[in-house]
Design a protein around this motif. Structure first.
Motif, PDB file in Angstrom:
ATOM      1  N   ASN A  24      -2.551   0.449   6.819  1.00 51.16           N
ATOM      2  CA  ASN A  24      -3.410   0.827   5.695  1.00 51.16           C
ATOM      3  C   ASN A  24      -4.339  -0.303   5.271  1.00 51.16           C
ATOM      4  O   ASN A  24      -5.477  -0.055   4.865  1.00 51.16           O
ATOM      5  N   GLY A  25      -3.863  -1.540   5.369  1.00 51.33           N
ATOM      6  CA  GLY A  25      -4.726  -2.678   5.067  1.00 51.33           C
ATOM      7  C   GLY A  25      -5.919  -2.697   6.004  1.00 51.33           C
ATOM      8  O   GLY A  25      -7.073  -2.866   5.591  1.00 51.33           O
ATOM      9  N   PHE A  29     -12.373  -3.944  -1.470  1.00 51.74           N
ATOM     10  CA  PHE A  29     -11.678  -3.664  -0.214  1.00 51.74           C
ATOM     11  C   PHE A  29     -11.289  -4.946   0.511  1.00 51.74           C
ATOM     12  O   PHE A  29     -10.268  -4.998   1.189  1.00 51.74           O
ATOM     13  N   PHE A  48     -12.704   1.128   6.359  1.00 56.26           N
ATOM     14  CA  PHE A  48     -13.405   2.055   5.456  1.00 56.26           C
ATOM     15  C   PHE A  48     -14.587   1.362   4.804  1.00 56.26           C
ATOM     16  O   PHE A  48     -15.678   1.921   4.675  1.00 56.26           O
ATOM     17  N   PHE A  75       0.840  -1.208   0.000  1.00 57.70           N
ATOM     18  CA  PHE A  75       0.000   0.000   0.000  1.00 57.70           C
ATOM     19  C   PHE A  75       0.867   1.248   0.000  1.00 57.70           C
ATOM     20  O   PHE A  75       0.981   1.949   0.997  1.00 57.70           O
ATOM     21  N   LEU A 123      -7.099  -0.120   7.654  1.00 63.06           N
ATOM     22  CA  LEU A 123      -7.949   1.043   7.387  1.00 63.06           C
ATOM     23  C   LEU A 123      -8.859   0.804   6.182  1.00 63.06           C
ATOM     24  O   LEU A 123     -10.003   1.251   6.152  1.00 63.06           O
ATOM     25  N   LEU A 124      -8.347   0.082   5.190  1.00 59.63           N
ATOM     26  CA  LEU A 124      -9.181  -0.194   4.009  1.00 59.63           C
ATOM     27  C   LEU A 124     -10.400  -1.018   4.404  1.00 59.63           C
ATOM     28  O   LEU A 124     -11.513  -0.766   3.958  1.00 59.63           O
ATOM     29  N   TRP A 154      -6.394   9.419   2.956  1.00 61.57           N
ATOM     30  CA  TRP A 154      -7.541   9.014   3.790  1.00 61.57           C
ATOM     31  C   TRP A 154      -8.534  10.140   3.970  1.00 61.57           C
ATOM     32  O   TRP A 154      -9.742   9.938   3.897  1.00 61.57           O
ATOM     33  N   GLN A 156     -17.778  -3.308  -4.314  1.00 59.11           N
ATOM     34  CA  GLN A 156     -17.033  -2.586  -3.276  1.00 59.11           C
ATOM     35  C   GLN A 156     -16.510  -3.562  -2.223  1.00 59.11           C
ATOM     36  O   GLN A 156     -15.380  -3.423  -1.757  1.00 59.11           O
TER      37      GLN A 156
END
Lengths: 606, 358
Positions: B46-47, B107, B53, A393, B49-50, A474, B103
């Motif tokens: 980040n993984g 994700f 999200f 990422f 957070l994805l 973000w 979606q």
């Protein structure tokens, strides 16, 4: 000079070496030739990018100003009057200025940022580097392309400062409103400057586009067959084709509009009586709808001119960072091609409620919804590219994933609007605003950010700051959804676009609180974009240095050049290409550069 | 500049400074900790957070719907509007399924296949069967949507029924003007160069044409009848406008020089809507939906849907435009008006030449 080298390069390598030596030791570059009237495609790309960034800040700032009005219709902001003078009398944005703001916001973002800033930057930067060429087919035309864009920008900016204000008839500038100075202040001198600026812009776009096409077709390095091109190049190629075929039609529409404005012709004018002068105009027999046909014949392909480069870069970045080949390369190329063809056949879906013959309309419904098929193919191919990858990422990769999410969200509402019966209700409401901002505006911005984060090391030999990149991503994706998702509901209520105050409307004033919320979020998102701009300029000078030629472990040719490539890109011979661009994870190897010959015991691919 | 503006700018600058310091520091930390370790840590964050999200996003979509759905306009108030709403629900269901499916996959895959040191990416360049599946299925789905869409489209844009009430609506900067044909059921001829607001002729009616003498022209409101189809003949006097009827779900541009039409059948009177919406001030509004100049946002018209008998009553009370323009020639002033030569500055238009003179 370097083009010559390419034409003869592979046979006569000594000749080429001579040229490179020449370039490094004897060619004196002045500040003017290196940074101003540069003919190096990489410098021109940076010029486009930085001009685009400046325009994006201006265009974004305009939206902040009109969101201030929309979110706080009853408030006054005395400091606005200090800055804007009579446009914000008593601290309230005047209607004429509100419409000038929305018009300029649209024009700037669609043309100057997402066309010139996006295609201009990445077509210039990536085409020679990724196909293995020393520069564009015509570096001189390429330089002209930037400077026409610059002139166009100067004219457009100047229109902000004239007494009667800039054009204010919407970015589409439909006549008769845009043709008659007596119908609207912005249709006086501001509209002339708008038209002149746009004409220069079309010239810039054509000079650039023809160059991109001929470079891709003629100047690929040895072994770089069309089917070995990275998808970025395919996307940029079709983008240029779209522009070359449709921008002239727009120009013709503008020329007729100029004639109507100044030469007394009646192309678009008929049966008009103006209340402001209490006079009937002599023009009869013109068709206001003709302009809309000419405009949307560019206007719709323009959407794909904006979107395709983003798609290409997303494909490239996604494959690189999933450490996996892009899934369905040929299907990806085929769907870009299909989108390009269909882009020319759907323009009248912007005109379902103009009185267009309903039978004719039905064909445009069919052709419009057909675009969803290649779009769906692309989405599923991206999903499959992620499937069983080993994903890194990086900020670029996050923006690529964000792009796909936005493209899905905004693409699906396209299926609503493309269906004429639904368009009757949704046309020109906030539903449309939500749709195109998500699918074209924000999604393409994500493609652009994805490209900037990914290729910044190649542009400047330094990295952008990662932490700021993550914060940028973000807040932007969350903010974009918070701003545009609820707008669908306003549109479903029939709330029209381009109103500066809904308080007089029983049908729409229930959204006051929502508008307030959207305005606040949009200001936060704008501030975070400034953080990106800061990161960009700071990192050019102070960013972490790139220490290896190929920091992302990528297959494409640009990563075989030196960390700071000079004009001509490669020292010595241009590398030869032996394979496609997507051999990631093949035979247990993380990546195999395009320049590596196929070895005898390598497993076959497609 | 006010204090609060300074305050906001100061807070912004401070925020920038803090973010910048953190960002810079994290770069140094990365060097100390080792780039690889930092990368792995960032990747995990980040993984996660994805995935967060995705989940929060879907909850948000549901919550947003619960919050805002009551604010859209409720049930459609015309027969065509009901068809459009049906089409809307069909489309919502199909696109909604695709939305959630894609979606979630996007994700979830991103989260599930995030970098692991010992994971090898699967070399999977293409698969014809899969590609065929996601070409054919969308194509079939879209065919269904096109089919429904065009079925409704042709119903809505087809010819108006013979018994439709015909009303002319004309947009001008920035108001609407309505014209009824009067007792003869025929609109009088008009020509834009005859427009003269000072002489109460805002549509440019040709007084040579006797059919124009009983035409009613009003800016008060557009009166139509519940249950009776109404056909609007739409004109513009200056720039492009648009007759937007959000409660009826209808819309059509007003184009100078090119009349357009649209028709629908209103289902509820204004009075009934006041009860339905629990809003004693309810009105059907006409919004201009095409950018038309500085007053665009205020270009409002009112539609009154009334019963047949109320409509007849209302119409009986209206004075024809001709009478407003020539009060001395009103029917109550006994002698029938000689129509000719009363047009003042008007040039006789081609079509008015055909008008029979007395």
């Amino acid at each position: 000079m370097s083009n010559e080298a390419i034409l003869h390069g592979s046979e006569v390598s000594t000749h080429e070496a001579h040229h490179d030596g020449h370039g490094e030791h004897h060619h004196h570059e002045t500040f003017i030739s290196k940074y101003v009237f540069s003919m190096d495609h990489k410098m021109i790309a940076k010029q486009f990018l930085i001009t685009g960034i400046i325009w994006a800040i201006l265009g974004g700032l305009m939206s902040v100003l009109f969101r201030l009005q929309l979110g706080f219709p009853d408030a006054t902001f005395p400091w606005l009057e200090n800055i804007l003078g009579h446009w914000a009398k008593g601290g309230k944005i005047q209607p004429e200025f509100y419409y000038a703001l929305v018009t300029m916001h649209g024009t700037v973002l669609v043309f100057f940022v997402l066309t010139a800033g996006l295609s201009g930057t990445f077509a210039n930067f990536l085409i020679p580097l990724q196909i293995g060429a020393r520069d564009m087919a015509s570096p001189f035309m390429n330089m002209l392309s930037y400077w026409f864009f610059f002139m166009s920008s100067v004219v457009m900016v100047s229109s902000l400062f004239i007494q009667t204000g800039p054009a204010s008839g919407g970015w589409t500038s439909y006549p008769p409103l845009s043709a008659l100075g007596d119908a609207s202040l912005g249709s006086k001198t501001g509209m002339d400057l708008w038209l002149i600026s746009m004409a220069l812009f079309v010239v810039s776009s054509l000079l650039g586009g023809l160059n991109y096409i001929s470079t891709i077709l003629n100047m690929r390095t040895k072994g770089m067959s069309m089917t070995r091109l990275p998808l970025t190049i395919w996307a940029l190629f079709f983008t240029a084709v779209l522009g070359v075929l449709s921008f002239p039609v727009l120009l013709s529409g503008f020329i007729l509009l100029l004639f109507d404005r100044h030469a007394g012709t009646s192309f678009y004018l008929s049966d008009i009586f103006l209340a402001s002068t209490q006079k009937a105009l002599p023009n009869e027999g013109g068709s206001a709808i003709l302009y809309q046909h000419l405009f949307w014949f560019l206007g719709h392909p323009e959407v794909y001119i904006i979107l395709l480069p983003a798609m290409g870069m997303v494909s490239e970045v996604m494959s690189t960072n999933a450490r996996k080949p892009i899934f369905g390369y040929m299907a990806m190329v085929g769907s870009i091609f299909a989108i390009t063809i269909l882009a020319f056949l759907v323009w009248a879906h912007h005109m379902f409620v103009t009185g267009l013959n309903p039978f004719l309309g039905s064909f445009f419904v069919l052709l419009t919804l057909l675009i969803a098929v290649p779009s769906a193919i692309k989405v599923f191919n991206w999903l499959t590219t992620l499937w069983r990858g080993n994903i890194r990422f990086t900020p670029a990769m996050l923006f690529a994933i964000g792009f796909v999410s936005l493209f899905i969200s905004g693409g699906l509402t396209g299926i609503w609007l493309g269906n004429s019966s639904l368009d009757i209700h949704l046309h020109d409401t906030y539903f449309v605003i939500a749709h195109f901002h998500i699918v074209m505006g924000v999604a393409s911005f994500f493609g652009m950010f994805c490209g900037v984060y990914h290729w910044f090391p190649k542009m400047y030999g330094r990295y952008l700051n990662n932490t700021m990149g993550y914060i940028h991503f973000w807040i932007t994706i969350v903010g974009a959804y918070l701003i545009f998702w609820p707008m669908h509901y306003e549109g479903l209520a029939g709330m029209p676009r381009r109103y500066l105050d809904y308080s007089g409307w029983a049908s729409f004033n229930q959204f006051g609180g929502l508008n307030h919320f959207i305005s606040i979020v949009s200001m936060i998102v704008f501030a975070v974009q400034l953080l990106f701009v800061f990161n960009f300029f700071y990192s050019i000078f102070k960013g972490r240095r790139v220490k290896t030629e190929n920091p992302w472990g990528s297959n494409t040719l640009e990563w075989t050049t030196p960390i700071h490539p000079g004009h001509g890109n490669w020292v010595g011979e241009i590398p030869e290409v032996h394979r496609w661009a997507y051999d990631y994870g093949k035979d247990g190897r993380e990546f195999i550069s395009q320049t590596e010959p196929i070895s005898a015991n390598e497993s076959e691919h497609h | 500049m006010s204090m609060s503006a300074f305050f906001i700018i100061a807070v912004l600058l401070l925020g920038f400074l803090i973010v910048f310091q953190i960002a810079k520091a994290s770069e140094y930390v990365a060097v100390l900790k080792g780039e690889k370790k930092t990368f792995e840590q960032n990747n995990r964050i980040n993984g996660f957070l994805l995935l967060a999200f995705l989940i929060l996003g879907l909850v948000g979509v549901y919550w947003c719907n619960a919050l805002l759905k009551p604010k859209i306009l409720g049930e459609a108030a015309s027969d065509h509007g009901q068809k459009i709403d049906q089409m809307l629900y069909i489309t919502l269901i199909i696109t909604g399924i695709v939305f959630v499916l894609t979606q979630v996959l996007l994700f979830w895959f991103a989260f599930k296949y995030q970098y692991k040191e010992n994971r090898k990416a699967f070399y999977f360049p293409h698969n014809n069967k899969l590609e065929l599946i996601w070409t054919v299925i969308p194509a079939i789905t879209l065919t269904i949507l096109v089919g429904f869409g065009l079925y409704y489209w042709f119903k809505i844009t087809g010819d108006a029924p013979k018994d439709a009430l015909v009303v002319e609506i004309t947009g001008k900067q920035f108001a609407w003007v309505y014209r009824y044909p009067g007792k003869d059921n025929t609109f009088g001829k008009k020509y834009y160069k005859n427009i003269n607001e000072a002489q109460s002729n805002q549509l440019g009616l040709l007084w040579d044409d006797p059919a124009s003498h009983d035409d009613i022209v009003t800016t008060e409101a557009l009166y139509i009848v519940k249950g009776q189809p109404v056909k609007l003949v739409i004109n513009s006097r200056d720039v492009v406008h648009d007759v937007g009827l959000s409660h009826f779900r209808m819309k059509m541009d007003a184009v100078p020089g090119t009349p357009t039409t649209m028709w629908f059948t209103p289902l509820y009177t204004t009075e009934e809507m006041k009860e339905k919406t629990n809003n004693p001030n309810f009105e059907y509004e006409i919004s201009c939906d095409q950018m038309c100049g500085k007053g665009h946002y205020s270009m409002k018209g009112i539609i009154k849907v009334v019963s047949q008998s109320d409509f007849i009553l209302w119409r009986a009370k209206q004075k024809p435009n001709y009478v407003q323009a020539f009060p001395e020639k009103s029917p109550s002033a006994a002698t029938p008006a000689p129509a000719a030569d009363s047009t003042k500055s008007a040039k006789p238009a081609a079509d008015s030449a055909a008008t029979a003179k007395k």
